[in-house]
Scaffold this motif. Structure first.
Motif, PDB file in Angstrom:
ATOM      1  N   GLY A 227       0.786  -1.222   0.000  1.00 34.82           N
ATOM      2  CA  GLY A 227       0.000   0.000   0.000  1.00 34.82           C
ATOM      3  C   GLY A 227       0.817   1.269   0.000  1.00 34.82           C
ATOM      4  N   ALA A 228       2.105   1.194  -0.341  1.00 37.85           N
ATOM      5  CA  ALA A 228       2.949   2.394  -0.345  1.00 37.85           C
ATOM      6  C   ALA A 228       2.781   3.211  -1.614  1.00 37.85           C
ATOM      7  N   GLN A 229       2.386   2.575  -2.713  1.00 33.03           N
ATOM      8  CA  GLN A 229       2.249   3.267  -3.987  1.00 33.03           C
ATOM      9  C   GLN A 229       0.865   3.892  -4.112  1.00 33.03           C
TER      10      GLN A 229
ATOM     11  N   VAL B 271      -3.127   5.549   0.643  1.00 32.06           N
ATOM     12  CA  VAL B 271      -1.817   4.912   0.764  1.00 32.06           C
ATOM     13  C   VAL B 271      -1.492   4.710   2.228  1.00 32.06           C
ATOM     14  N   ASP B 272      -0.575   3.786   2.491  1.00 36.47           N
ATOM     15  CA  ASP B 272      -0.109   3.527   3.857  1.00 36.47           C
ATOM     16  C   ASP B 272       1.173   4.326   4.065  1.00 36.47           C
ATOM     17  N   VAL B 273       1.087   5.393   4.824  1.00 40.28           N
ATOM     18  CA  VAL B 273       2.246   6.278   4.981  1.00 40.28           C
ATOM     19  C   VAL B 273       3.393   5.585   5.717  1.00 40.28           C
ATOM     20  N   ALA B 274       3.074   4.593   6.553  1.00 40.17           N
ATOM     21  CA  ALA B 274       4.130   3.908   7.294  1.00 40.17           C
ATOM     22  C   ALA B 274       4.993   3.034   6.390  1.00 40.17           C
ATOM     23  N   GLU B 275       4.444   2.609   5.248  1.00 34.41           N
ATOM     24  CA  GLU B 275       5.185   1.753   4.318  1.00 34.41           C
ATOM     25  C   GLU B 275       6.069   2.567   3.366  1.00 34.41           C
ATOM     26  N   ALA B 276       5.709   3.834   3.165  1.00 35.54           N
ATOM     27  CA  ALA B 276       6.344   4.631   2.114  1.00 35.54           C
ATOM     28  C   ALA B 276       7.848   4.855   2.290  1.00 35.54           C
ATOM     29  N   PRO B 277       8.375   5.066   3.513  1.00 38.85           N
ATOM     30  CA  PRO B 277       9.821   5.310   3.616  1.00 38.85           C
ATOM     31  C   PRO B 277      10.676   4.198   3.016  1.00 38.85           C
ATOM     32  N   LEU B 278      10.237   2.939   3.150  1.00 36.19           N
ATOM     33  CA  LEU B 278      11.013   1.841   2.561  1.00 36.19           C
ATOM     34  C   LEU B 278      11.086   1.977   1.047  1.00 36.19           C
ATOM     35  N   LEU B 279      10.000   2.432   0.435  1.00 32.76           N
ATOM     36  CA  LEU B 279       9.985   2.639  -1.013  1.00 32.76           C
ATOM     37  C   LEU B 279      11.015   3.684  -1.414  1.00 32.76           C
ATOM     38  N   GLY B 280      11.057   4.808  -0.675  1.00 31.36           N
ATOM     39  CA  GLY B 280      12.032   5.850  -0.989  1.00 31.36           C
ATOM     40  C   GLY B 280      13.452   5.376  -0.800  1.00 31.36           C
ATOM     41  N   LEU B 281      13.691   4.655   0.294  1.00 32.53           N
ATOM     42  CA  LEU B 281      15.034   4.139   0.568  1.00 32.53           C
ATOM     43  C   LEU B 281      15.481   3.182  -0.539  1.00 32.53           C
ATOM     44  N   ALA B 282      14.563   2.309  -0.985  1.00 32.00           N
ATOM     45  CA  ALA B 282      14.922   1.313  -1.998  1.00 32.00           C
ATOM     46  C   ALA B 282      15.246   1.939  -3.341  1.00 32.00           C
ATOM     47  N   ARG B 283      14.754   3.154  -3.609  1.00 31.75           N
ATOM     48  CA  ARG B 283      15.064   3.818  -4.880  1.00 31.75           C
ATOM     49  C   ARG B 283      16.528   4.230  -4.974  1.00 31.75           C
TER      50      ARG B 283
ATOM     51  N   SER C 278      19.010   9.314  -4.766  1.00 28.76           N
ATOM     52  CA  SER C 278      20.209  10.148  -4.749  1.00 28.76           C
ATOM     53  C   SER C 278      21.280   9.413  -3.958  1.00 28.76           C
ATOM     54  N   VAL C 279      22.448   9.237  -4.557  1.00 29.96           N
ATOM     55  CA  VAL C 279      23.530   8.500  -3.912  1.00 29.96           C
ATOM     56  C   VAL C 279      23.873   9.135  -2.563  1.00 29.96           C
ATOM     57  N   GLY C 280      23.955   8.316  -1.532  1.00 34.85           N
ATOM     58  CA  GLY C 280      24.327   8.792  -0.207  1.00 34.85           C
ATOM     59  C   GLY C 280      23.185   9.390   0.581  1.00 34.85           C
ATOM     60  N   GLN C 281      21.971   9.348   0.027  1.00 34.63           N
ATOM     61  CA  GLN C 281      20.847  10.002   0.704  1.00 34.63           C
ATOM     62  C   GLN C 281      19.643   9.059   0.831  1.00 34.63           C
ATOM     63  N   ALA C 282      19.895   7.797   1.139  1.00 37.82           N
ATOM     64  CA  ALA C 282      18.793   6.846   1.286  1.00 37.82           C
ATOM     65  C   ALA C 282      17.874   7.258   2.431  1.00 37.82           C
ATOM     66  N   ASN C 283      18.452   7.763   3.531  1.00 38.09           N
ATOM     67  CA  ASN C 283      17.616   8.206   4.660  1.00 38.09           C
ATOM     68  C   ASN C 283      16.775   9.416   4.280  1.00 38.09           C
ATOM     69  N   TYR C 284      17.363  10.331   3.545  1.00 37.29           N
ATOM     70  CA  TYR C 284      16.650  11.527   3.101  1.00 37.29           C
ATOM     71  C   TYR C 284      15.567  11.161   2.087  1.00 37.29           C
ATOM     72  N   ALA C 285      15.886  10.219   1.186  1.00 38.88           N
ATOM     73  CA  ALA C 285      14.883   9.751   0.225  1.00 38.88           C
ATOM     74  C   ALA C 285      13.712   9.098   0.939  1.00 38.88           C
ATOM     75  N   ALA C 286      13.999   8.338   1.993  1.00 35.42           N
ATOM     76  CA  ALA C 286      12.937   7.692   2.765  1.00 35.42           C
ATOM     77  C   ALA C 286      12.028   8.733   3.405  1.00 35.42           C
ATOM     78  N   ALA C 287      12.634   9.782   3.966  1.00 39.16           N
ATOM     79  CA  ALA C 287      11.840  10.836   4.612  1.00 39.16           C
ATOM     80  C   ALA C 287      10.956  11.552   3.605  1.00 39.16           C
ATOM     81  N   ASN C 288      11.484  11.797   2.416  1.00 39.61           N
ATOM     82  CA  ASN C 288      10.701  12.515   1.409  1.00 39.61           C
ATOM     83  C   ASN C 288       9.620  11.643   0.786  1.00 39.61           C
ATOM     84  N   ALA C 289       9.850  10.341   0.705  1.00 41.25           N
ATOM     85  CA  ALA C 289       8.801   9.439   0.241  1.00 41.25           C
ATOM     86  C   ALA C 289       7.636   9.437   1.233  1.00 41.25           C
ATOM     87  N   PHE C 290       7.942   9.595   2.516  1.00 38.65           N
ATOM     88  CA  PHE C 290       6.879   9.708   3.513  1.00 38.65           C
ATOM     89  C   PHE C 290       6.017  10.946   3.245  1.00 38.65           C
ATOM     90  N   LEU C 291       6.659  12.079   2.946  1.00 39.68           N
ATOM     91  CA  LEU C 291       5.900  13.303   2.671  1.00 39.68           C
ATOM     92  C   LEU C 291       4.946  13.102   1.497  1.00 39.68           C
TER      93      LEU C 291
END
Length: 475
Positions: free
Chosen positions: A4-6, A12-24, A235-248
């Protein structure tokens, strides 16, 4: 895998979304892993295990797939103009208040100025550390157009935000929220721990979540979350930041699906301000910096279009593919990138045309040309010194390795830059891996000795050349 992250047209399930951002980010840092993302149906239909198995065994090119009932949906980023879905009053009003978190940063202050110019009557600016002398001057300039209130507070604190919202006067109720707070804590995914996620989530995720709950069903003209293109394309080196923005982004889709229109805008790097360092790295990879004026113009358009999410990035496709060759042929990014990398001729062809004894020197020159944009210097300035001394770190080494893979076609190990630690040593290793190293002339065999004593003397001579003085070893 997520569930349910997409955003596929419903909630959508907001709790699932950070993993999606991190995996990108995984395919950018470790392209050989071919990290695909599969989103399962939140309704848990019968037969989903079989559908998942079929997806895994298909081994197709799709990077992001959402399974919804009997449907298989694939992700595409579109550069086509959005079609407006709703009409809403988004122009700031003189009898209303507007909250800007991260309001004392470069982008926050630019947002506040834009709101004031558009007619906002009252601005509430929240910053973690308060205003510097330069920012105080900017705030004073704002007061010529609107009433301005400044709070030094941590937006990750629910209590602090609750007090700020409670202080909004009844005669100028809150009509807009612009959540621009955020922080960077970059590291390769393999080096990240929980503390990296906590620092990236503190203001961006916690602040957005607190605002979401504290505002509840309150009607607003605009609820805007300032995201990053890192959450959208990685973005290389920003998996944590990507996860946070996928949550937004997920929160914007969730609020919109539940009748509270919200916009998340995923911006590319923005010039100026505390995140300019990240902007320089992204610019070297093809995502050029946006000016605050460009950002706010895009924001105004996105608000008019009425979508829940929009991305704004000035992308140089050739530079992006040079830094991220694994993105070539990406179905998801197909509208943004050409089908194949736009690059110089393969190194092997260039080097093979040279005399054997000139290839290593030529390869070193080509290597310096790839290093130059990463180190932001001229290729001629790069000395034959250890990469660490030249300024290469764990993040930029990933970019250099990706460029070398694209240029040589070799499957280079992650440790290649730490095994061959200087440009010259690495160039020689690459020439050898390409099968272009000079072939040494075979040594003539030594004549066999006439007797056993001569044979022993020969072996002793060889040992003495290899082993130091035994007395030195003992000492």
């Amino acid at each position: 895998m997520t569930r349910g992250a997409q955003a596929t047209g419903g909630d959508v399930d907001v709790a699932e979304a950070p993993l999606l951002g991190l995996a990108r980010v995984v395919p950018l840092e470790r392209p050989e892993l071919r990290c695909a993302r599969i989103d399962l149906d939140p309704d848990r239909p019968e037969g989903e295990v079989a559908a998942l198995v079929r997806e895994l065994l298909a081994d197709g090119p799709e990077e992001e797939v959402a399974l919804r009932g009997s449907r298989r949906l694939v992700a595409r980023l579109s550069t086509a103009p959005a079609t407006p879905r709703r009409s809403a009053h988004v122009a700031p009003r003189p009898d209303r208040s507007y909250l800007v978190t991260g309001g004392l940063g470069a982008l926050g202050l630019a947002t506040a100025q834009w709101l004031a110019e558009q007619g906002a009557g009252r601005l509430v600016l929240v910053g973690r550390t308060g205003a510097t002398a330069e920012r105080r001057r900017a705030v004073e300039a704002l007061r010529a157009r609107a009433e301005v209130e400044v709070h030094a507070a941590d937006v990750g604190s629910r209590d602090a935000l609750a007090r700020i919202l409670a202080a909004v006067p009844a005669d100028r109720p809150l009509a807009g929220v612009f959540h621009a707070a955020g922080a960077l804590d970059d590291a390769l995914l393999a080096d990240q721990g929980p503390e990296h996620l906590r620092r990236a989530f503190a203001a961006k995720v916690r602040g957005a979540w607190h605002l979401h709950h504290l505002l509840g069903e309150r009607p607003l003209d605009a609820f805007v979350l300032y995201g990053s293109v890192a959450g959208l394309i990685g973005s290389v080196g920003q998996a944590n930041y990507a996860a946070a923005n996928a949550f937004l982004a997920a929160l914007a889709h969730h609020r919109t699906a539940t009748g509270r229109p919200t916009l998340c805008v995923d911006f590319g790097p923005v010039s100026g301000g505390g995140m300019a360092r990240a902007g320089h790295r992204l610019a070297a990879r093809g995502a050029r910096s946006l000016t605050p004026t460009q950002v706010l113009s895009a924001l105004a358009r996105a608000l008019r279009d009425g979508e829940a999410q929009a991305g704004v990035v000035d992308l140089d496709p050739a530079a992006w593919l040079a830094a991220h060759p694994a993105s070539a042929g990406s179905p998801r990014l197909g509208a943004m990138l050409p089908a194949a990398p736009v690059s110089a001729p393969a190194w092997r062809d260039q080097l093979a045309a040279l005399p054997a004894d000139a290839r290593t020197g030529a390869a070193e020159g080509l290597l310096r040309g790839e290093l130059a944009p990463i180190l932001r210097c001229d290729a001629a300035e790069i000395a034959d010194r250890p990469f660490l001394e030249l300024g290469l770190d764990s993040l930029t080494s990933v970019e250099l390795r990706s460029r070398l893979v694209a240029r040589t076609g070799l499957a280079l190990p992650v440790t290649v830059l730490w095994t061959h630690t200087t440009p010259r040593a690495l160039a020689a290793a690459l020439v050898a891996e390409l099968g272009l190293a000079p072939v040494a002339a075979p040594r003539a065999p030594e004549p066999p000795p006439d007797d056993v004593d001569a044979l022993m003397d020969l072996h002793l001579a060889r040992l003495e050349a290899l082993v130091p003085d035994p007395t030195e070893v003992i000492r």
